[in-house]
Design an enzyme around this catalytic site. Structure first.
Site, mmCIF file in Angstrom:
data_model
loop_
_atom_site.group_PDB
_atom_site.id
_atom_site.type_symbol
_atom_site.label_atom_id
_atom_site.label_comp_id
_atom_site.label_asym_id
_atom_site.label_seq_id
_atom_site.Cartn_x
_atom_site.Cartn_y
_atom_site.Cartn_z
ATOM 1 N N GLU A 1 0.868 -1.175 0.000
ATOM 2 C CA GLU A 1 0.000 0.000 0.000
ATOM 3 C C GLU A 1 0.903 1.223 0.000
ATOM 4 O O GLU A 1 1.440 1.614 1.039
ATOM 5 C CB GLU A 1 -0.928 -0.015 1.227
ATOM 6 C CG GLU A 1 -1.907 -1.177 1.242
ATOM 7 C CD GLU A 1 -2.899 -1.125 0.089
ATOM 8 O OE1 GLU A 1 -3.082 -0.028 -0.497
ATOM 9 O OE2 GLU A 1 -3.493 -2.169 -0.233
ATOM 10 N N CYS B 1 -2.096 9.537 2.354
ATOM 11 C CA CYS B 1 -1.643 8.993 1.072
ATOM 12 C C CYS B 1 -2.638 9.194 -0.060
ATOM 13 O O CYS B 1 -2.262 9.172 -1.222
ATOM 14 C CB CYS B 1 -1.296 7.513 1.213
ATOM 15 S SG CYS B 1 -2.678 6.486 1.768
#
Length: 429
Positions: free
Chosen positions: A173, A207
């Site tokens: 991720e 993010c």
């Protein structure tokens, strides 16, 4: 001369046209594949006879979802609790044992997890380990059955290389520069409200935050005062005193962000205070694609605005960069939203909103390309940490039914086998 370059380039160019994405094209190609198997059956049969030439009749089949075994979860510092617990839930639900490595940068959360979590979980099956890059590197030398990593692409490559030595499956991720396209039909204040909230949430250390805005020069002139209005309403005339604005995680990241303030021209904000690790909610204009603020993920409360002349130019701008973790498009036209969605690729997508897609457990969350691989959240977390074991169970009796598949293969038996292989109950091996 590279013997593959021309062919690879031809296929990449064909994919970029969008040709393979239409349902009509896919159906046509599948039908053509079916004709190939039918028209070429004799040649294929003869070739398989020369190479291997065996057939099996299938019985009941199912998928058994089993735990991988020993799982390593490496968590980041920006959401040190959520991005630790969420994958942990999936790993536990799937039946794995887990080594949990919280980030040493968010040291206070790391300490709480290390001291308290073992009091609640079975310590024979779950453990929390501490340390920085050196300890993590040592940990990665060991063989795990699965690795789940959340962090930067740079570190993700290191983790993936370590996993490759043991052929360990992995979820990455990662981050990236998430584009946000705003077209001229939008209400600038509505866009500003949504973009400002998502950009400056957690001081921009998210993010999936919009990393830069693509818009026309005309929209930029309307958007800047709207962003100023939103920032003032959210954080007051002096955001440094607002209890609703976070701080940068450490001095290293503060210095990095402070350097980015020199890109383009500051239209809003730009103030900083090293003692408090404070960076004001900032908007940059006149930003060039070659500047540092457009070369790396910002991960802070800085929003560059880049002007484009058309939707097509915006899409081309997005496509020539690495695939992002998230992509956002704002427009009052559904067709514009659909065009951006159809002609780009990203881990997730939102039309006329920020990163709300990641809050829905019914949707998988993850990246694509340099922004990551693998998916989790909700049931997808369970699936990520499960080995989907393909199983087949045959009856121990009724052996006469299996006689057809055993040699010798007479012409009559071969004819029956070809007929059987046309049904869903058999497969060619």
């Amino acid at each position: 001369m590279d013997p593959f370059e021309e062919k690879l380039q031809r296929l990449k160019e064909a994919f970029d046209t969008g040709k393979t994405k239409t349902a009509k094209f896919r159906a046509e190609q599948l039908r053509s594949l079916g004709r190939f198997l039918q028209d070429s059956s004799k040649q294929l049969h003869d070739a398989l006879h020369e190479d291997l030439g065996k057939v099996t009749k299938l019985s009941s089949a199912f998928i058994r979802k089993e735990p991988f075994g020993l799982v390593l979860i490496i968590a980041p510092w920006n959401y040190p609790l959520n991005l630790t617990i969420t994958p942990l839930v999936g790993a536990i639900a799937a039946g794995n044992c887990v080594i949990l490595k919280p980030s040493e940068i968010s040291k206070n959360t790391e300490k709480v997890l290390a001291e308290l979590l073992p009091q609640y979980l079975d310590q024979s099956c779950f453990a929390v380990v501490l340390g920085g890059p050196e300890e993590t590197g040592q940990l990665l030398k060991h063989k795990f059955d699965y690795i789940f990593f959340t962090g930067s692409p740079r570190v993700g490559k290191i983790v993936m290389a370590a996993a490759a030595k043991h052929l360990t499956p992995i979820t990455l991720e990662l981050g990236g520069k998430n584009p946000c396209y705003v077209d001229d039909t939008c209400d600038p204040q509505i866009v500003a409200n949504r973009v400002a909230w998502f950009r400056y949430f957690n001081a921009g250390q998210t993010c999936v935050a919009p990393d830069y805005v693509l818009c026309s020069q005309e929209m930029q002139e309307r958007l800047v005062p709207a962003l100023q209005n939103a920032i003032t309403r959210f954080y007051g005339d002096n955001p440094q005193t607002s209890p609703n604005l976070g701080r940068i995680i450490n001095q290293k990241h503060f210095k990095r962000l402070q350097g980015l303030l020199g890109c383009g021209r500051v239209a809003i904000g730009g103030q900083s205070d090293e003692g408090e690790r404070y960076i004001a909610p900032t908007v940059l204009v006149d930003v060039q694609e070659t500047e540092p603020v457009m070369q790396e993920e910002i991960f802070g409360p800085i929003l560059p605005l880049v002007t484009v002349r058309s939707l097509d130019e915006a899409i081309e701008f997005i496509k020539r960069r690495e695939k992002p973790l998230a992509l956002y498009a704002y427009s009052s036209s559904v067709e514009v939203i659909k065009q951006v969605l159809a002609q780009t690729s990203s881990g997730g997508f939102c039309g006329n909103d920020g990163f709300m897609h990641m809050t829905l457990s019914s949707l998988p969350f993850g990246g694509v390309g340099s922004s990551g691989m693998g998916r989790y959240h909700g049931k997808f977390s369970f699936d990520t940490f499960s080995n989907q074991r393909a199983c087949l169970l045959s009856c121990s009796g009724m052996e006469k039914l299996n006689g057809l598949r055993y040699p010798p293969y007479s012409p009559r038996r071969q004819q029956l086998l070809r007929w059987a292989m046309g049904s869903e109950s058999c497969t060619l091996l």
